[in-house]
Design a protein around this motif. Structure first.
Motif, PDB file in Angstrom:
ATOM      1  N   ALA A   8       0.949  -1.194  -0.032  1.00 18.40           N
ATOM      2  CA  ALA A   8       0.100  -0.053   0.129  1.00 18.40           C
ATOM      3  C   ALA A   8       0.775   1.138  -0.022  1.00 18.40           C
ATOM      4  CB  ALA A   8      -1.109   0.017   1.168  1.00 18.40           C
ATOM      5  N   ALA A   9       2.072   1.273   0.751  1.00 20.83           N
ATOM      6  CA  ALA A   9       2.792   2.285   0.865  1.00 20.83           C
ATOM      7  C   ALA A   9       3.601   2.732  -0.543  1.00 20.83           C
ATOM      8  CB  ALA A   9       3.935   2.209   2.003  1.00 20.83           C
ATOM      9  N   GLN A  10       4.177   1.606  -1.120  1.00 15.44           N
ATOM     10  CA  GLN A  10       4.787   1.675  -2.332  1.00 15.44           C
ATOM     11  C   GLN A  10       3.949   2.240  -3.502  1.00 15.44           C
ATOM     12  OE1 GLN A  10       6.581  -2.089  -3.787  1.00 15.44           O
ATOM     13  NE2 GLN A  10       7.428  -0.976  -5.568  1.00 15.44           N
ATOM     14  N   GLU A  11       2.686   1.545  -3.250  1.00 19.71           N
ATOM     15  CA  GLU A  11       1.581   2.052  -4.526  1.00 19.71           C
ATOM     16  C   GLU A  11       1.264   3.645  -4.386  1.00 19.71           C
ATOM     17  OE1 GLU A  11      -1.758  -0.631  -4.144  1.00 19.71           O
ATOM     18  OE2 GLU A  11      -0.813  -2.274  -5.308  1.00 19.71           O
ATOM     19  N   LEU A  12       0.968   4.050  -3.102  1.00 22.79           N
ATOM     20  CA  LEU A  12       0.651   5.329  -2.754  1.00 22.79           C
ATOM     21  C   LEU A  12       1.693   6.312  -3.062  1.00 22.79           C
ATOM     22  CD1 LEU A  12      -1.413   7.585  -1.751  1.00 22.79           C
ATOM     23  CD2 LEU A  12      -0.336   7.235   0.583  1.00 22.79           C
ATOM     24  N   ALA A  13       3.141   5.882  -3.032  1.00 26.77           N
ATOM     25  CA  ALA A  13       4.208   6.683  -3.078  1.00 26.77           C
ATOM     26  C   ALA A  13       4.248   6.825  -4.699  1.00 26.77           C
ATOM     27  CB  ALA A  13       5.464   6.091  -2.616  1.00 26.77           C
ATOM     28  N   GLY A  14       4.034   5.792  -5.332  1.00 23.81           N
ATOM     29  CA  GLY A  14       4.207   5.656  -6.840  1.00 23.81           C
ATOM     30  C   GLY A  14       2.973   6.627  -7.384  1.00 23.81           C
ATOM     31  N   LEU A  16       1.761   9.113  -6.113  1.00 25.28           N
ATOM     32  CA  LEU A  16       1.809  10.680  -5.512  1.00 25.28           C
ATOM     33  C   LEU A  16       3.118  11.297  -6.124  1.00 25.28           C
ATOM     34  CD1 LEU A  16       0.645  10.679  -1.827  1.00 25.28           C
ATOM     35  CD2 LEU A  16      -0.555  11.635  -3.818  1.00 25.28           C
ATOM     36  N   LEU A  17       4.292  10.468  -6.254  1.00 24.51           N
ATOM     37  CA  LEU A  17       5.437  10.896  -6.597  1.00 24.51           C
ATOM     38  C   LEU A  17       5.839  11.051  -8.199  1.00 24.51           C
ATOM     39  CD1 LEU A  17       7.699   9.884  -3.634  1.00 24.51           C
ATOM     40  CD2 LEU A  17       6.676  12.146  -4.054  1.00 24.51           C
ATOM     41  N   GLY A  18       4.917   9.930  -8.604  1.00 25.18           N
ATOM     42  CA  GLY A  18       5.293   9.428 -10.119  1.00 25.18           C
ATOM     43  C   GLY A  18       6.716   8.547 -10.252  1.00 25.18           C
ATOM     44  N   VAL A  19       6.478   7.247 -10.968  1.00 28.80           N
ATOM     45  CA  VAL A  19       7.647   6.508 -10.900  1.00 28.80           C
ATOM     46  C   VAL A  19       8.516   6.735 -11.855  1.00 28.80           C
ATOM     47  CG1 VAL A  19       5.926   4.714  -9.943  1.00 28.80           C
ATOM     48  CG2 VAL A  19       6.187   4.924 -12.473  1.00 28.80           C
ATOM     49  N   ASP A  20       8.601   7.647 -12.308  1.00 32.87           N
ATOM     50  CA  ASP A  20       9.691   8.134 -13.291  1.00 32.87           C
ATOM     51  C   ASP A  20      10.732   9.424 -12.872  1.00 32.87           C
ATOM     52  OD1 ASP A  20       9.288   6.199 -15.238  1.00 32.87           O
ATOM     53  OD2 ASP A  20       7.813   7.341 -16.232  1.00 32.87           O
TER      54      ASP A  20
END
Length: 180
Positions: A8-14, A16-20
């Motif tokens: 859940a944390a990884q998904e939310l970070a991705g 909000l921050l954008g995975v690129d």
């Protein structure tokens, strides 16, 4: 180790921050480093450490910017999304944020959260302070010097470094002792 909170944390970070983004690369590097440091915290806190690493910089996301102080904005954003107060506190106080909050006049706002003094909080700070902006591991001393250079000599980070620096060194020493 519960993977639900980590996923859940990884998904939310991705989200909000954008995975690129460079911020994502740093965050992913901190999460990897936190995984390596998991043995320095109690078993029941290991998932929380890795989740906190994924979430520690989400306050940089434009959608969460309120005060302009990313630890506080991240904690507030997590609280609005019903994350536990413990997770919110870890994000709010990571890497000696209390010193910078004081310099920015945000201690009252930061006080909505509880500062944890534990192996978990130490490991999160150490993970953050040993990974550069591009996600690559750095020596602790080099990371601190890089942060000061990037933020500039007149920044709140620089103004509080005489007090925050020794705090960060003591965190690093405690974590290094736990690794041995």
């Amino acid at each position: 180790m519960s993977t639900d909170i980590v996923v859940a944390a990884q998904e939310l970070a991705g989200e909000l921050l954008g995975v690129d983004s460079e911020r994502w690369r740093h965050t992913a590097g901190v999460a990897e480093r936190a995984s390596e440091l998991a043995g320095t915290v109690p078993v029941e806190d290991r998932s929380l450490l890795i989740a906190g690493a994924w979430l520690h910089d989400i306050g940089y996301a434009p959608v969460l910017r309120s005060t302009g102080f990313h630890p506080l904005d991240g904690a507030d954003g997590l609280r609005q999304r019903n994350w536990t107060l413990r997770v919110c506190g870890l994000v709010a106080y990571h890497s000696g944020a209390v010193f910078v909050a004081e310099a920015r006049g945000l201690l009252g706002e930061l006080g909505r959260y509880v500062e944890e003094h534990s192996a978990l909080a130490d490991a999160l700070t150490y993970a953050d302070q040993t990974v550069g902006p591009d996600g690559v591991r750095m020596r602790f001393e080099d990371r601190v010097a890089d942060m000061l250079r990037r933020h500039g000599p007149d920044s709140p980070n620089a103004r509080v470094h005489a007090r925050r620096g020794p705090y960060l060194v003591s965190v690093a020493e405690r974590v290094r002792e736990r690794i041995l």
